[in-house]
Scaffold this motif. Structure first.
Motif, PDB file in Angstrom:
ATOM      1  N   PRO A 141      55.420   8.037  27.673  1.00 50.71           N
ATOM      2  CA  PRO A 141      55.132   9.303  26.595  1.00 50.71           C
ATOM      3  C   PRO A 141      54.997  10.661  27.209  1.00 50.71           C
ATOM      4  O   PRO A 141      53.068  10.718  26.993  1.00 50.71           O
ATOM      5  CB  PRO A 141      55.592   8.782  25.285  1.00 50.71           C
ATOM      6  N   TYR A 142      55.167  11.735  27.372  1.00 48.47           N
ATOM      7  CA  TYR A 142      55.015  12.698  27.402  1.00 48.47           C
ATOM      8  C   TYR A 142      55.091  13.802  26.373  1.00 48.47           C
ATOM      9  O   TYR A 142      56.264  13.985  25.651  1.00 48.47           O
ATOM     10  CB  TYR A 142      54.936  13.906  28.834  1.00 48.47           C
ATOM     11  N   TYR A 143      54.020  14.160  25.367  1.00 48.85           N
ATOM     12  CA  TYR A 143      54.814  15.737  24.273  1.00 48.85           C
ATOM     13  C   TYR A 143      53.416  16.341  24.357  1.00 48.85           C
ATOM     14  O   TYR A 143      51.945  16.799  24.786  1.00 48.85           O
ATOM     15  CB  TYR A 143      53.520  14.683  23.354  1.00 48.85           C
ATOM     16  N   PRO A 144      54.239  17.684  24.893  1.00 53.43           N
ATOM     17  CA  PRO A 144      53.847  18.743  25.368  1.00 53.43           C
ATOM     18  C   PRO A 144      52.353  19.752  24.820  1.00 53.43           C
ATOM     19  O   PRO A 144      51.855  19.633  24.907  1.00 53.43           O
ATOM     20  CB  PRO A 144      55.194  20.022  25.779  1.00 53.43           C
ATOM     21  N   ALA A 145      53.015  19.056  23.257  1.00 56.09           N
ATOM     22  CA  ALA A 145      51.707  19.685  22.282  1.00 56.09           C
ATOM     23  C   ALA A 145      50.655  19.020  22.844  1.00 56.09           C
ATOM     24  O   ALA A 145      49.646  20.200  22.423  1.00 56.09           O
ATOM     25  CB  ALA A 145      51.649  19.116  20.093  1.00 56.09           C
ATOM     26  N   LEU A 146      50.202  17.776  22.968  1.00 59.42           N
ATOM     27  CA  LEU A 146      49.570  17.340  23.164  1.00 59.42           C
ATOM     28  C   LEU A 146      48.701  17.742  24.391  1.00 59.42           C
ATOM     29  O   LEU A 146      47.306  18.747  24.653  1.00 59.42           O
ATOM     30  CB  LEU A 146      49.077  16.196  22.950  1.00 59.42           C
ATOM     31  N   VAL A 190      48.228  18.905  31.121  1.00 61.17           N
ATOM     32  CA  VAL A 190      49.141  17.767  30.725  1.00 61.17           C
ATOM     33  C   VAL A 190      48.166  16.849  31.158  1.00 61.17           C
ATOM     34  O   VAL A 190      48.413  15.491  30.583  1.00 61.17           O
ATOM     35  CB  VAL A 190      49.533  18.305  32.361  1.00 61.17           C
ATOM     36  N   THR A 191      47.393  16.151  31.948  1.00 64.19           N
ATOM     37  CA  THR A 191      46.763  14.903  32.668  1.00 64.19           C
ATOM     38  C   THR A 191      46.449  14.377  31.692  1.00 64.19           C
ATOM     39  O   THR A 191      45.796  13.169  30.999  1.00 64.19           O
ATOM     40  CB  THR A 191      45.848  14.896  33.829  1.00 64.19           C
ATOM     41  N   SER A 192      45.923  14.816  30.799  1.00 62.95           N
ATOM     42  CA  SER A 192      44.841  14.573  29.320  1.00 62.95           C
ATOM     43  C   SER A 192      45.654  13.772  28.949  1.00 62.95           C
ATOM     44  O   SER A 192      45.610  12.903  27.949  1.00 62.95           O
ATOM     45  CB  SER A 192      44.192  15.761  28.464  1.00 62.95           C
ATOM     46  N   ALA A 193      46.707  14.801  28.060  1.00 61.53           N
ATOM     47  CA  ALA A 193      48.064  14.426  27.032  1.00 61.53           C
ATOM     48  C   ALA A 193      49.115  12.838  27.339  1.00 61.53           C
ATOM     49  O   ALA A 193      48.966  12.216  26.655  1.00 61.53           O
ATOM     50  CB  ALA A 193      48.938  15.646  27.121  1.00 61.53           C
ATOM     51  N   ILE A 194      48.768  13.042  28.796  1.00 62.55           N
ATOM     52  CA  ILE A 194      49.436  11.776  29.773  1.00 62.55           C
ATOM     53  C   ILE A 194      48.106  10.584  28.977  1.00 62.55           C
ATOM     54  O   ILE A 194      48.552   9.114  29.138  1.00 62.55           O
ATOM     55  CB  ILE A 194      49.464  12.052  31.364  1.00 62.55           C
ATOM     56  N   LEU A 195      46.982  10.921  29.724  1.00 68.20           N
ATOM     57  CA  LEU A 195      45.984   9.574  29.555  1.00 68.20           C
ATOM     58  C   LEU A 195      45.760   8.920  28.001  1.00 68.20           C
ATOM     59  O   LEU A 195      45.748   8.155  27.409  1.00 68.20           O
ATOM     60  CB  LEU A 195      44.308  10.512  29.716  1.00 68.20           C
ATOM     61  N   PHE A 196      46.192  10.544  27.111  1.00 62.25           N
ATOM     62  CA  PHE A 196      46.004  10.114  25.673  1.00 62.25           C
ATOM     63  C   PHE A 196      47.564   9.347  25.528  1.00 62.25           C
ATOM     64  O   PHE A 196      47.152   8.375  24.477  1.00 62.25           O
ATOM     65  CB  PHE A 196      45.584  11.375  24.958  1.00 62.25           C
ATOM     66  N   ALA A 197      48.088   9.347  25.181  1.00 62.05           N
ATOM     67  CA  ALA A 197      49.397   8.764  25.455  1.00 62.05           C
ATOM     68  C   ALA A 197      49.127   7.357  25.978  1.00 62.05           C
ATOM     69  O   ALA A 197      49.309   6.550  25.782  1.00 62.05           O
ATOM     70  CB  ALA A 197      50.939   8.975  26.201  1.00 62.05           C
ATOM     71  N   LYS A 198      48.575   7.299  26.857  1.00 60.23           N
ATOM     72  CA  LYS A 198      49.073   6.057  27.827  1.00 60.23           C
ATOM     73  C   LYS A 198      47.506   5.256  26.851  1.00 60.23           C
ATOM     74  O   LYS A 198      47.566   3.635  26.792  1.00 60.23           O
ATOM     75  CB  LYS A 198      48.285   5.764  29.354  1.00 60.23           C
ATOM     76  N   LEU A 199      45.934   5.430  26.549  1.00 60.19           N
ATOM     77  CA  LEU A 199      45.787   4.696  26.030  1.00 60.19           C
ATOM     78  C   LEU A 199      45.353   4.430  24.484  1.00 60.19           C
ATOM     79  O   LEU A 199      45.595   3.419  24.028  1.00 60.19           O
ATOM     80  CB  LEU A 199      44.196   5.775  25.760  1.00 60.19           C
ATOM     81  N   LEU A 204      47.975   5.323  37.178  1.00 56.99           N
ATOM     82  CA  LEU A 204      48.683   7.077  36.123  1.00 56.99           C
ATOM     83  C   LEU A 204      49.691   7.694  37.719  1.00 56.99           C
ATOM     84  O   LEU A 204      49.789   8.731  37.237  1.00 56.99           O
ATOM     85  CB  LEU A 204      47.648   7.611  35.761  1.00 56.99           C
ATOM     86  N   GLY A 205      48.810   7.397  38.573  1.00 51.16           N
ATOM     87  CA  GLY A 205      49.189   7.911  40.100  1.00 51.16           C
ATOM     88  C   GLY A 205      48.328   9.102  40.439  1.00 51.16           C
ATOM     89  O   GLY A 205      48.649  10.203  40.102  1.00 51.16           O
ATOM     90  N   MET A 206      47.280   9.332  39.261  1.00 48.02           N
ATOM     91  CA  MET A 206      46.467  10.336  39.678  1.00 48.02           C
ATOM     92  C   MET A 206      44.776   9.520  40.774  1.00 48.02           C
ATOM     93  O   MET A 206      44.977   8.828  41.172  1.00 48.02           O
ATOM     94  CB  MET A 206      45.371  10.305  38.015  1.00 48.02           C
ATOM     95  N   ARG A 265      38.960  11.536  35.734  1.00 42.95           N
ATOM     96  CA  ARG A 265      38.399  11.417  35.527  1.00 42.95           C
ATOM     97  C   ARG A 265      37.200  13.072  34.225  1.00 42.95           C
ATOM     98  O   ARG A 265      37.596  13.535  33.585  1.00 42.95           O
ATOM     99  CB  ARG A 265      36.783  11.889  36.162  1.00 42.95           C
ATOM    100  N   THR A 266      38.159  14.410  34.797  1.00 44.01           N
ATOM    101  CA  THR A 266      38.805  15.565  34.575  1.00 44.01           C
ATOM    102  C   THR A 266      39.565  15.018  32.837  1.00 44.01           C
ATOM    103  O   THR A 266      39.350  15.816  31.951  1.00 44.01           O
ATOM    104  CB  THR A 266      39.261  16.643  34.965  1.00 44.01           C
ATOM    105  N   ALA A 267      40.696  14.715  33.252  1.00 49.31           N
ATOM    106  CA  ALA A 267      42.187  14.790  32.521  1.00 49.31           C
ATOM    107  C   ALA A 267      40.369  13.518  30.809  1.00 49.31           C
ATOM    108  O   ALA A 267      40.775  13.634  29.730  1.00 49.31           O
ATOM    109  CB  ALA A 267      42.868  13.878  32.681  1.00 49.31           C
ATOM    110  N   PHE A 268      39.853  12.516  31.661  1.00 54.80           N
ATOM    111  CA  PHE A 268      39.240  11.977  30.457  1.00 54.80           C
ATOM    112  C   PHE A 268      38.096  12.563  29.160  1.00 54.80           C
ATOM    113  O   PHE A 268      37.929  12.498  27.964  1.00 54.80           O
ATOM    114  CB  PHE A 268      38.601  10.664  30.968  1.00 54.80           C
ATOM    115  N   SER A 269      37.651  13.429  30.583  1.00 56.09           N
ATOM    116  CA  SER A 269      36.318  14.124  29.792  1.00 56.09           C
ATOM    117  C   SER A 269      37.231  14.885  28.172  1.00 56.09           C
ATOM    118  O   SER A 269      36.059  15.597  27.912  1.00 56.09           O
ATOM    119  CB  SER A 269      35.562  15.135  30.783  1.00 56.09           C
TER     120      SER A 269
END
Length: 124
Positions: free
Chosen positions: A10-15, A22-31, A65-67, A73-77
């Protein structure tokens, strides 16, 4: 099309606004998905394909994730703290530093473990 069914994140634009990425929001949802599946317990996951006996094709972060490694690493940071060893993690007084997640590398087992900041999530 059925192969895509297991890769929906899921992708939540607010995140993406909250984390500035955007990549951090995607990673957050996957985590979040992974922590729900694991009852909020720490788990390990490989960054990229490797020769480790526990690695399964298609199961690394960059494959799933296709990253690129840098994008991951940048998204996770933005949402977590990454420790380069279990010793550095163990010696840290503030393991999450106000972030949602942290990870550490178990150099002996050659695996990276991910942990959730339950206190932060329980507050919110």
């Amino acid at each position: 099309m059925s192969s895509f069914a297991n890769t929906v994140i899921p992708y939540y634009p607010a995140l993406s606004t909250k984390f500035g990425s955007v990549t951090s929001a995607i990673l957050f949802a996957k985590l979040e998905q992974l922590f729900i599946e694991n009852s909020n317990k720490p788990f390990h996951k490989f960054l990229k394909p490797c020769e480790h006996k526990e690695y399964e094709k298609g199961e690394s972060w960059i494959e799933e994730l296709g990253m690129t490694e840098t994008e991951f690493r940048t998204a996770f940071s933005k949402i977590g703290v990454a420790y380069k060893s279990k010793k550095k993690f163990d010696n840290s007084d503030d393991k999450f530093q106000g972030k949602c997640y942290c990870s550490y590398i178990d150099r002996i087992g050659r695996k990276t473990y991910y942990l959730i900041n339950k206190e932060l999530f329980d507050e919110k």
